[in-house]
Design a protein around this motif. Sequence first.
Motif, mmCIF file in Angstrom:
data_model
loop_
_atom_site.group_PDB
_atom_site.id
_atom_site.type_symbol
_atom_site.label_atom_id
_atom_site.label_comp_id
_atom_site.label_asym_id
_atom_site.label_seq_id
_atom_site.Cartn_x
_atom_site.Cartn_y
_atom_site.Cartn_z
ATOM 1 N N GLN A 213 1.748 6.339 -7.058
ATOM 2 C CA GLN A 213 0.584 7.080 -7.557
ATOM 3 C C GLN A 213 0.709 8.578 -7.322
ATOM 4 N N SER A 214 1.364 8.972 -6.223
ATOM 5 C CA SER A 214 1.510 10.393 -5.923
ATOM 6 C C SER A 214 2.662 11.032 -6.704
ATOM 7 N N ALA B 237 0.829 -1.210 0.000
ATOM 8 C CA ALA B 237 0.000 0.000 0.000
ATOM 9 C C ALA B 237 0.862 1.259 0.000
ATOM 10 N N ARG B 238 1.934 1.253 0.785
ATOM 11 C CA ARG B 238 2.809 2.425 0.845
ATOM 12 C C ARG B 238 3.534 2.641 -0.476
ATOM 13 N N ASP C 298 2.658 1.596 -3.462
ATOM 14 C CA ASP C 298 1.676 2.026 -4.463
ATOM 15 C C ASP C 298 1.286 3.491 -4.267
ATOM 16 N N ARG C 299 1.129 3.920 -3.022
ATOM 17 C CA ARG C 299 0.790 5.312 -2.739
ATOM 18 C C ARG C 299 1.908 6.254 -3.207
ATOM 19 N N TRP C 300 3.162 5.885 -2.960
ATOM 20 C CA TRP C 300 4.307 6.699 -3.394
ATOM 21 C C TRP C 300 4.361 6.774 -4.920
#
Length: 94
Positions: A55-56, A48-49, A51-53
């Motif tokens: 995507q951002s 999740a982390r 993927d978040r990095w």
Amino acid sequence: MNTIPMDIGLAAMLKEAAKVGAKAALVEAGLERENVSYTYACKRYGKARVDRWLQSGQLNYRQDVFGSTKRELSKVDLQALNSGEKMVGHIKIT
């Protein structure tokens, strides 16, 4: 010798910054690989982390060899983002 009292939060932030610097030095000296696979990054930092990095836009894929289909992530960037998240917890807003 005079000692300067150090805030625990500041000490923790300096420790994280030193970890990132050490990782960068090892990579630059050729003692560690520059990049790791997406799968390894997810196991190490959590899917999740990572993927978040991605995507951002804070983290981007890299290719070691021109024309290669293998996409990897920078070890130094991963360490810096992870440390940055830890450091935010030590910032006191008054």
